[in-house]
Motif scaffolding. Structure first.
Motif, PDB file in Angstrom:
ATOM      1  N   GLU A 166       0.841  -1.196   0.000  1.00 29.51           N
ATOM      2  CA  GLU A 166       0.000   0.000   0.000  1.00 29.51           C
ATOM      3  C   GLU A 166       0.874   1.243   0.000  1.00 29.51           C
ATOM      4  N   ALA A 167       0.462   2.242  -0.759  1.00 29.94           N
ATOM      5  CA  ALA A 167       1.188   3.512  -0.822  1.00 29.94           C
ATOM      6  C   ALA A 167       0.654   4.442   0.258  1.00 29.94           C
ATOM      7  N   PHE A 168       1.478   5.386   0.681  1.00 31.82           N
ATOM      8  CA  PHE A 168       1.084   6.431   1.621  1.00 31.82           C
ATOM      9  C   PHE A 168       0.187   7.411   0.877  1.00 31.82           C
ATOM     10  N   LEU A 188       8.436   7.127 -11.125  1.00 37.83           N
ATOM     11  CA  LEU A 188       7.038   6.794 -10.922  1.00 37.83           C
ATOM     12  C   LEU A 188       6.904   5.311 -10.636  1.00 37.83           C
ATOM     13  N   GLY A 189       6.003   4.959  -9.717  1.00 36.79           N
ATOM     14  CA  GLY A 189       5.642   3.561  -9.499  1.00 36.79           C
ATOM     15  C   GLY A 189       4.380   3.272 -10.286  1.00 36.79           C
ATOM     16  N   LEU A 190       4.368   2.168 -11.008  1.00 39.92           N
ATOM     17  CA  LEU A 190       3.223   1.809 -11.824  1.00 39.92           C
ATOM     18  C   LEU A 190       2.745   0.424 -11.383  1.00 39.92           C
ATOM     19  N   VAL A 191       1.502   0.333 -10.941  1.00 42.93           N
ATOM     20  CA  VAL A 191       0.966  -0.937 -10.454  1.00 42.93           C
ATOM     21  C   VAL A 191       0.512  -1.789 -11.636  1.00 42.93           C
ATOM     22  N   ALA A 192       0.987  -3.034 -11.674  1.00 45.88           N
ATOM     23  CA  ALA A 192       0.611  -3.986 -12.719  1.00 45.88           C
ATOM     24  C   ALA A 192       0.025  -5.229 -12.050  1.00 45.88           C
ATOM     25  N   ASP A 193      -0.984  -5.817 -12.670  1.00 45.96           N
ATOM     26  CA  ASP A 193      -1.582  -7.033 -12.119  1.00 45.96           C
ATOM     27  C   ASP A 193      -0.571  -8.170 -12.075  1.00 45.96           C
ATOM     28  N   ARG A 194       0.313  -8.206 -13.073  1.00 46.32           N
ATOM     29  CA  ARG A 194       1.330  -9.246 -13.149  1.00 46.32           C
ATOM     30  C   ARG A 194       2.425  -8.766 -14.089  1.00 46.32           C
ATOM     31  N   PRO A 227      -5.367  -5.798  -5.572  1.00 42.74           N
ATOM     32  CA  PRO A 227      -4.078  -6.475  -5.411  1.00 42.74           C
ATOM     33  C   PRO A 227      -4.208  -7.968  -5.130  1.00 42.74           C
ATOM     34  N   THR A 228      -3.320  -8.755  -5.734  1.00 43.31           N
ATOM     35  CA  THR A 228      -3.225 -10.189  -5.489  1.00 43.31           C
ATOM     36  C   THR A 228      -1.764 -10.508  -5.183  1.00 43.31           C
ATOM     37  N   SER A 229      -1.451 -11.766  -5.013  1.00 42.16           N
ATOM     38  CA  SER A 229      -0.058 -12.152  -4.762  1.00 42.16           C
ATOM     39  C   SER A 229       0.824 -11.915  -5.982  1.00 42.16           C
ATOM     40  N   ASP A 284      -2.148   3.844 -10.301  1.00 44.76           N
ATOM     41  CA  ASP A 284      -2.901   2.680 -10.754  1.00 44.76           C
ATOM     42  C   ASP A 284      -3.169   2.909 -12.240  1.00 44.76           C
ATOM     43  N   LEU A 285      -2.372   2.279 -13.096  1.00 47.00           N
ATOM     44  CA  LEU A 285      -2.507   2.482 -14.538  1.00 47.00           C
ATOM     45  C   LEU A 285      -3.883   2.056 -15.030  1.00 47.00           C
ATOM     46  N   ARG A 286      -4.482   1.083 -14.364  1.00 48.13           N
ATOM     47  CA  ARG A 286      -5.835   0.664 -14.757  1.00 48.13           C
ATOM     48  C   ARG A 286      -6.793   1.857 -14.715  1.00 48.13           C
ATOM     49  N   LEU A 287      -6.750   2.628 -13.623  1.00 46.72           N
ATOM     50  CA  LEU A 287      -7.636   3.793 -13.505  1.00 46.72           C
ATOM     51  C   LEU A 287      -7.277   4.861 -14.528  1.00 46.72           C
ATOM     52  N   LYS A 288      -5.989   5.084 -14.767  1.00 51.24           N
ATOM     53  CA  LYS A 288      -5.555   6.097 -15.731  1.00 51.24           C
ATOM     54  C   LYS A 288      -6.058   5.759 -17.134  1.00 51.24           C
TER      55      LYS A 288
END
Length: 163
Positions: free
Chosen positions: A35-37, A93-99, A73-75, A61-65
């Motif tokens: 989790e980000a601050f 930049l940090g970019l969240v990816a599902d996998r 989030p998953t494992s 969250d690139l999905r939202l962008k």
């Protein structure tokens, strides 16, 4: 002058069933999801700041962008830490990816232009598309995806300063 390389390396990742790629040169590291601050009053896709080796890195969250549903989030969820050249500076930049899948080479002649679907649809952030047996890989140009307003909002040095 040296001839351009016939292929380039890309890091491939997924958002849901879709596969995307970014040039390996912009990927600093890949981290497990945390989790980000939270940052108050940020755009909805800005999850907050993540501490990366003592540096506060804005994480999106690139999905939202891209107009998709929020990441759950998953494992397998990862954060790609990217150094993106934008104008005269580099945005980390940090970019969240599902996998995250792999580093893979694409030959320049494999990369097709973004398709024109005949309607007003923002596709300028698509640097190219590569066909694969099981579908397509969309190469994302993050500098084009992020507008000037985004880069101001994502600059941790400007956070809290009035515009």
């Amino acid at each position: 002058m040296a001839a351009p390389a016939l292929e380039a390396q890309f890091v491939t990742f997924s958002l849901g069933e879709e596969v995307f790629a970014v040039p390996v040169e912009v990927v600093r590291e890949i981290l497990d999801y945390a989790e980000a601050f939270k940052i108050p009053n940020g755009p909805d896709y800005l999850l907050g700041l993540r501490d990366v080796r003592g540096q506060g890195v804005p994480t999106i969250d690139l999905r939202l962008k891209l107009g998709l549903s929020k990441t759950v989030p998953t494992s397998h969820t990862r954060v790609l830490v990217l150094d993106i050249p934008i104008e005269a500076k580099v945005l980390t930049l940090g970019l969240v990816a599902d996998r995250v899948f792999e580093v893979t080479p694409f030959r320049r002649d494999q990369i097709e232009a973004a398709p024109d679907i005949g309607v007003r649809w923002r596709s300028d952030y698509i640097a190219g598309v590569v066909r694969r047996e099981n579908g397509f890989v969309v190469i994302v140009d993050l500098a084009r995806l992020l507008s000037r307003e985004d880069t101001v909002a994502l600059d941790p040095h400007r956070a809290g300063h009035a515009a």
